[in-house]
Write a protein that holds these residues in place. Structure first.
Motif, PDB file in Angstrom:
ATOM      1  N   GLU A 174       0.829  -1.198   0.000  1.00 25.14           N
ATOM      2  CA  GLU A 174       0.000   0.000   0.000  1.00 25.14           C
ATOM      3  C   GLU A 174       0.873   1.261   0.000  1.00 25.14           C
ATOM      4  O   GLU A 174       0.606   2.218  -0.737  1.00 25.14           O
ATOM      5  CB  GLU A 174      -0.915  -0.002   1.226  1.00 25.14           C
ATOM      6  CG  GLU A 174      -1.927   1.137   1.247  1.00 25.14           C
ATOM      7  CD  GLU A 174      -2.859   1.108   0.054  1.00 25.14           C
ATOM      8  OE1 GLU A 174      -3.243   2.200  -0.429  1.00 25.14           O
ATOM      9  OE2 GLU A 174      -3.199   0.002  -0.421  1.00 25.14           O
ATOM     10  N   SER A 176       3.997   1.487  -1.054  1.00 24.90           N
ATOM     11  CA  SER A 176       4.687   1.560  -2.345  1.00 24.90           C
ATOM     12  C   SER A 176       3.749   2.053  -3.437  1.00 24.90           C
ATOM     13  O   SER A 176       4.122   2.870  -4.285  1.00 24.90           O
ATOM     14  CB  SER A 176       5.259   0.187  -2.720  1.00 24.90           C
ATOM     15  OG  SER A 176       6.194  -0.243  -1.766  1.00 24.90           O
ATOM     16  N   ARG A 177       2.495   1.559  -3.401  1.00 21.02           N
ATOM     17  CA  ARG A 177       1.505   2.009  -4.386  1.00 21.02           C
ATOM     18  C   ARG A 177       1.228   3.500  -4.230  1.00 21.02           C
ATOM     19  O   ARG A 177       1.096   4.228  -5.216  1.00 21.02           O
ATOM     20  CB  ARG A 177       0.215   1.201  -4.209  1.00 21.02           C
ATOM     21  CG  ARG A 177      -0.803   1.419  -5.335  1.00 21.02           C
ATOM     22  CD  ARG A 177      -2.022   0.540  -5.137  1.00 21.02           C
ATOM     23  NE  ARG A 177      -1.672  -0.873  -5.245  1.00 21.02           N
ATOM     24  CZ  ARG A 177      -1.833  -1.761  -4.274  1.00 21.02           C
ATOM     25  NH1 ARG A 177      -2.343  -1.407  -3.107  1.00 21.02           N
ATOM     26  NH2 ARG A 177      -1.491  -3.023  -4.450  1.00 21.02           N
ATOM     27  N   THR A 181       1.917   6.313  -7.063  1.00 21.40           N
ATOM     28  CA  THR A 181       0.807   7.185  -7.467  1.00 21.40           C
ATOM     29  C   THR A 181       1.194   8.650  -7.352  1.00 21.40           C
ATOM     30  O   THR A 181       0.910   9.458  -8.247  1.00 21.40           O
ATOM     31  CB  THR A 181      -0.432   6.910  -6.590  1.00 21.40           C
ATOM     32  OG1 THR A 181      -0.824   5.545  -6.751  1.00 21.40           O
ATOM     33  CG2 THR A 181      -1.591   7.807  -6.997  1.00 21.40           C
ATOM     34  N   LEU A 193      -3.693   3.463  -8.577  1.00 23.38           N
ATOM     35  CA  LEU A 193      -3.110   2.195  -8.998  1.00 23.38           C
ATOM     36  C   LEU A 193      -3.726   1.043  -8.226  1.00 23.38           C
ATOM     37  O   LEU A 193      -3.903   1.102  -7.018  1.00 23.38           O
ATOM     38  CB  LEU A 193      -1.597   2.209  -8.746  1.00 23.38           C
ATOM     39  CG  LEU A 193      -0.762   3.082  -9.668  1.00 23.38           C
ATOM     40  CD1 LEU A 193       0.700   2.993  -9.262  1.00 23.38           C
ATOM     41  CD2 LEU A 193      -0.929   2.675 -11.109  1.00 23.38           C
TER      42      LEU A 193
END
Length: 199
Positions: A174, A176-177, A181, A193
């Motif tokens: 989460e 990293s996403r 983003t 994402l």
């Protein structure tokens, strides 16, 4: 102006010369000879050939940046003044003073064009280098976050806590996403994402 720029460029090149490979040195010598040869050809005759120095001067600038622009422009200036003073070249049809003024104006335009091109190229290279450093830091941030999450997950598995391991992996993904983003949004590509969102 051209003399001062050439002196500074020569000093800078002098510091870099020991690290130059033989091929680079040969290219520099051939480029300087090409600039001088084309300048002699342009100013040895009374035909309007002076502007043929622009392509080779721009080539010297593209290959050697400020050094190529400054030293190449100084070579062109010396040859232009020498031939014009001797009554040769495309600017020699007027009185001596007018001829020298015309040749110096031409040299100033050529030199400033080359120096401006060198400055633009250097600025572009600096911007690209800064962008590369920024992207490297961003990639390292994502990498560190993922590695830390996996390390926590591995520790949790070793301790027999599957729930903690899953939570660590989910939290790492989460974060990293969210980082990716934010990076896409900074580059004008905002999007949420999900799994497989970068394919």
């Amino acid at each position: 102006l051209l003399a001062a720029a050439a002196i500074f460029a020569a000093v800078a090149v002098g510091r870099e010369l020991p690290g130059w490979p033989a091929r680079r040195l040969a290219e520099a010598a051939l480029t300087l000879l090409a600039v001088a040869g084309v300048a002699v050809l342009a100013f040895a005759f009374d035909q309007p050939l002076s502007y043929i120095v622009f392509p080779v001067l721009m080539w010297a600038t593209l290959r050697f940046r400020q050094a190529g622009a400054a030293i190449g422009s100084l070579v062109v200036a010396a040859i232009a003044v020498a031939f014009t003073s001797d009554g040769s070249g495309p600017f020699a049809d007027h009185s001596r003073d007018v001829s020298l003024l015309l040749s110096q104006t031409f040299v100033a335009v050529a030199g400033m064009t080359a120096l401006l091109l060198a400055a633009v190229m250097s600025e572009r290279e600096s911007a690209e280098a800064a962008t590369t450093r920024l992207r490297r830091r961003e990639a390292l941030a994502i990498h560190d976050d993922v590695v830390q999450g996996l390390a926590v997950a591995k520790y949790a598995i070793d301790q027999g806590s599957d729930n903690l391991a899953r939570r660590a992996v989910d939290d790492s993904l989460e974060r990293s996403r969210a980082l990716v983003t934010d990076l896409l949004a900074e580059h004008g590509e905002p999007q949420e994402l999900g799994p497989g969102g970068l394919r």
